[in-house]
Design a protein around this motif. Structure first.
Motif, PDB file in Angstrom:
ATOM      1  N   GLY A 145       0.781  -1.231   0.000  1.00 35.91           N
ATOM      2  CA  GLY A 145       0.000   0.000   0.000  1.00 35.91           C
ATOM      3  C   GLY A 145       0.811   1.278   0.000  1.00 35.91           C
ATOM      4  N   ASN A 146       2.145   1.163  -0.211  1.00 36.57           N
ATOM      5  CA  ASN A 146       2.949   2.377  -0.306  1.00 36.57           C
ATOM      6  C   ASN A 146       2.563   3.177  -1.550  1.00 36.57           C
ATOM      7  OD1 ASN A 146       4.316   1.669   1.995  1.00 36.57           O
ATOM      8  ND2 ASN A 146       6.197   1.055   0.962  1.00 36.57           N
ATOM      9  N   ILE A 147       2.868   4.470  -1.510  1.00 34.12           N
ATOM     10  CA  ILE A 147       2.626   5.364  -2.648  1.00 34.12           C
ATOM     11  C   ILE A 147       3.932   5.538  -3.429  1.00 34.12           C
ATOM     12  CG2 ILE A 147       2.136   7.758  -3.305  1.00 34.12           C
ATOM     13  CD1 ILE A 147      -0.360   6.490  -2.544  1.00 34.12           C
ATOM     14  N   HIS A 148       3.821   5.561  -4.745  1.00 34.23           N
ATOM     15  CA  HIS A 148       4.976   5.842  -5.602  1.00 34.23           C
ATOM     16  C   HIS A 148       4.669   7.057  -6.473  1.00 34.23           C
ATOM     17  CE1 HIS A 148       7.490   2.178  -5.016  1.00 34.23           C
ATOM     18  NE2 HIS A 148       6.326   1.702  -4.588  1.00 34.23           N
ATOM     19  N   LEU A 149       5.578   8.018  -6.482  1.00 34.80           N
ATOM     20  CA  LEU A 149       5.521   9.115  -7.443  1.00 34.80           C
ATOM     21  C   LEU A 149       6.352   8.649  -8.630  1.00 34.80           C
ATOM     22  CD1 LEU A 149       5.967  12.158  -5.020  1.00 34.80           C
ATOM     23  CD2 LEU A 149       3.897  10.878  -5.610  1.00 34.80           C
ATOM     24  N   THR A 150       5.669   8.099  -9.604  1.00 37.76           N
ATOM     25  CA  THR A 150       6.333   7.248 -10.600  1.00 37.76           C
ATOM     26  C   THR A 150       7.249   8.007 -11.543  1.00 37.76           C
ATOM     27  OG1 THR A 150       4.316   7.375 -11.948  1.00 37.76           O
ATOM     28  CG2 THR A 150       4.557   5.471 -10.506  1.00 37.76           C
ATOM     29  N   ASP A 151       6.970   9.262 -11.819  1.00 35.31           N
ATOM     30  CA  ASP A 151       7.841  10.025 -12.716  1.00 35.31           C
ATOM     31  C   ASP A 151       9.192  10.332 -12.081  1.00 35.31           C
ATOM     32  OD1 ASP A 151       6.123  10.037 -14.835  1.00 35.31           O
ATOM     33  OD2 ASP A 151       5.367  12.072 -14.500  1.00 35.31           O
ATOM     34  N   TYR A 152       9.258  10.246 -10.756  1.00 36.12           N
ATOM     35  CA  TYR A 152      10.470  10.652 -10.038  1.00 36.12           C
ATOM     36  C   TYR A 152      11.089   9.515  -9.237  1.00 36.12           C
ATOM     37  CZ  TYR A 152       8.239  15.038 -11.230  1.00 36.12           C
ATOM     38  OH  TYR A 152       7.634  16.059 -11.915  1.00 36.12           O
ATOM     39  N   ASP A 153      10.527   8.307  -9.367  1.00 37.78           N
ATOM     40  CA  ASP A 153      11.030   7.140  -8.645  1.00 37.78           C
ATOM     41  C   ASP A 153      11.103   7.402  -7.137  1.00 37.78           C
ATOM     42  OD1 ASP A 153      11.882   4.500  -8.523  1.00 37.78           O
ATOM     43  OD2 ASP A 153      14.003   5.014  -8.672  1.00 37.78           O
ATOM     44  N   ILE A 154      10.063   8.032  -6.615  1.00 41.63           N
ATOM     45  CA  ILE A 154       9.977   8.322  -5.180  1.00 41.63           C
ATOM     46  C   ILE A 154       8.952   7.388  -4.557  1.00 41.63           C
ATOM     47  CG2 ILE A 154       9.312  10.031  -3.445  1.00 41.63           C
ATOM     48  CD1 ILE A 154      10.245  12.203  -5.418  1.00 41.63           C
ATOM     49  N   GLU A 155       9.350   6.724  -3.479  1.00 37.53           N
ATOM     50  CA  GLU A 155       8.432   5.858  -2.741  1.00 37.53           C
ATOM     51  C   GLU A 155       8.092   6.498  -1.406  1.00 37.53           C
ATOM     52  OE1 GLU A 155       7.953   1.237  -1.144  1.00 37.53           O
ATOM     53  OE2 GLU A 155       9.855   1.920  -1.992  1.00 37.53           O
ATOM     54  N   ILE A 156       6.810   6.575  -1.092  1.00 34.59           N
ATOM     55  CA  ILE A 156       6.338   7.120   0.176  1.00 34.59           C
ATOM     56  C   ILE A 156       5.850   5.964   1.040  1.00 34.59           C
ATOM     57  CG2 ILE A 156       4.807   8.794   1.274  1.00 34.59           C
ATOM     58  CD1 ILE A 156       6.247  10.248  -0.919  1.00 34.59           C
ATOM     59  N   PRO A 157       6.599   5.587   2.069  1.00 34.36           N
ATOM     60  CA  PRO A 157       6.133   4.501   2.938  1.00 34.36           C
ATOM     61  C   PRO A 157       4.815   4.858   3.614  1.00 34.36           C
ATOM     62  CG  PRO A 157       8.463   4.964   3.305  1.00 34.36           C
ATOM     63  CD  PRO A 157       7.925   6.078   2.460  1.00 34.36           C
ATOM     64  N   LEU A 158       3.926   3.900   3.661  1.00 31.39           N
ATOM     65  CA  LEU A 158       2.603   4.115   4.245  1.00 31.39           C
ATOM     66  C   LEU A 158       2.711   4.248   5.762  1.00 31.39           C
ATOM     67  CD1 LEU A 158      -0.441   4.144   3.476  1.00 31.39           C
ATOM     68  CD2 LEU A 158      -0.468   1.702   4.003  1.00 31.39           C
ATOM     69  N   GLU A 159       2.084   5.281   6.313  1.00 29.74           N
ATOM     70  CA  GLU A 159       2.027   5.467   7.760  1.00 29.74           C
ATOM     71  C   GLU A 159       0.605   5.832   8.164  1.00 29.74           C
ATOM     72  OE1 GLU A 159       4.907   7.946   9.657  1.00 29.74           O
ATOM     73  OE2 GLU A 159       6.560   7.269   8.356  1.00 29.74           O
ATOM     74  N   ARG A 160       0.193   5.304   9.273  1.00 28.68           N
ATOM     75  CA  ARG A 160      -1.148   5.601   9.788  1.00 28.68           C
ATOM     76  C   ARG A 160      -1.206   7.044  10.287  1.00 28.68           C
ATOM     77  NH1 ARG A 160      -4.418   4.610  14.711  1.00 28.68           N
ATOM     78  NH2 ARG A 160      -6.383   3.567  14.141  1.00 28.68           N
TER      79      ARG A 160
END
Length: 201
Positions: A145-160
Motif C-alpha cells: 500500500g505504499n505510494i509511488h511518485l512514478t515520474d520521479y522514482d519516489i516511494e512514500i512509505p505508508l504510515e497511519r
C-alpha cells in the motif's frame, strides 16, 4: 496517546508535503466510526479516462452520499485543513504553485478502500491540489500500500494518521495490498485513504 504533529516538506524534484500524526486520537476514532458504517456501502467504480485494469479497489463519494455535509464526521474533520495556518504557510514556502490554494473554491471528498490484491496503477488526478490521508484499524492486518511518485522514482512509505498534499498532475501509484490473514470482502481490516480534491469552478 496523541503524538506530535510533524510537517515534512519536499521542494525537489516535485513540491509535496507529508504531515505525520495529523489528527488527534479523538478525531481518529470519529473517522473510524464513520468508516465502519460506510465500508459495506462501498463499491468498485470505473476510473475516469483511464484504461481497464488501472485500478482495483472500492470507494464511496461522500459528497454524493450525504445530502447534508455537516452530518459527516469525515467531511467535518477534513475541513480542519482550512484553518491550519502552519500547513498553508509550509505549502507556500515549498513552491509558488500552492498560492493557488486560496483561489480554490470547491472540494470533493471520497474514501478509497484497499484489501487483498487491491492496487492503483500510475495515474493523475482530475483536480488542482490532491490531499490524501491514510488510516486503518489496529492492529494492522495487511502489508503493502505504499505510494509511488512514478515520474520521479519516489516511494512514500505508508504510515497511519499521515496526510500527503501534492499537485494533482503528479503521476502516483498504490502498491498492491496483501492481507496478513484471510478476511471477508469489505471486512474493514484493509487500508483506507480519505482523498480530498481542491478545485476551481
Amino acid at each position: 496517546m496523541n503524538q506530535q504533529k510533524s510537517y515534512i516538506t519536499h521542494k525537489e524534484p516535485i513540491p509535496y508535503m507529508l504531515i505525520k500524526n495529523y489528527f488527534d486520537d479523538k478525531d481518529i476514532e470519529s473517522l473510524l466510526s464513520e468508516l465502519r458504517f460506510l465500508t459495506p456501502k462501498m463499491t468498485y467504480q470505473e476510473p475516469k479516462n483511464m484504461p481497464d485494469g488501472t485500478k482495483q479497489n472500492n470507494q464511496i463519494n461522500l459528497d454524493d452520499f450525504y445530502v447534508n455535509r455537516e452530518s459527516s464526521n469525515i467531511l467535518n474533520t477534513m475541513n480542519k485543513i482550512y484553518d491550519d495556518e502552519e500547513l498553508k504557510k509550509n505549502l507556500r514556502d515549498i513552491s509558488w504553485f500552492y498560492n493557488i490554494w486560496n483561489y480554490t473554491n470547491i472540494d470533493n471528498t471520497f474514501v478509497a478502500y484497499y484489501e487483498n490484491t487491491d492496487y492503483y496503477k500510475a495515474h493523475r488526478d482530475i483536480s488542482i491540489i490532491s490531499i490524501m490521508y491514510w488510516i486503518w484499524e489496529e492492529p494492522k492486518s495487511f502489508t503493502g500500500g505504499n505510494i509511488h511518485l512514478t515520474d520521479y522514482d519516489i516511494e512514500i512509505p505508508l504510515e497511519r494518521n499521515q496526510m500527503m498534499i501534492m499537485p494533482s498532475s503528479t503521476y502516483h501509484a498504490v502498491d498492491p495490498i496483501k492481507m496478513i490473514k484471510q478476511a471477508d470482502k469489505l471486512s474493514g481490516k484493509g487500508r483506507y485513504c480519505i482523498v480530498r480534491f481542491l478545485k476551481m469552478k
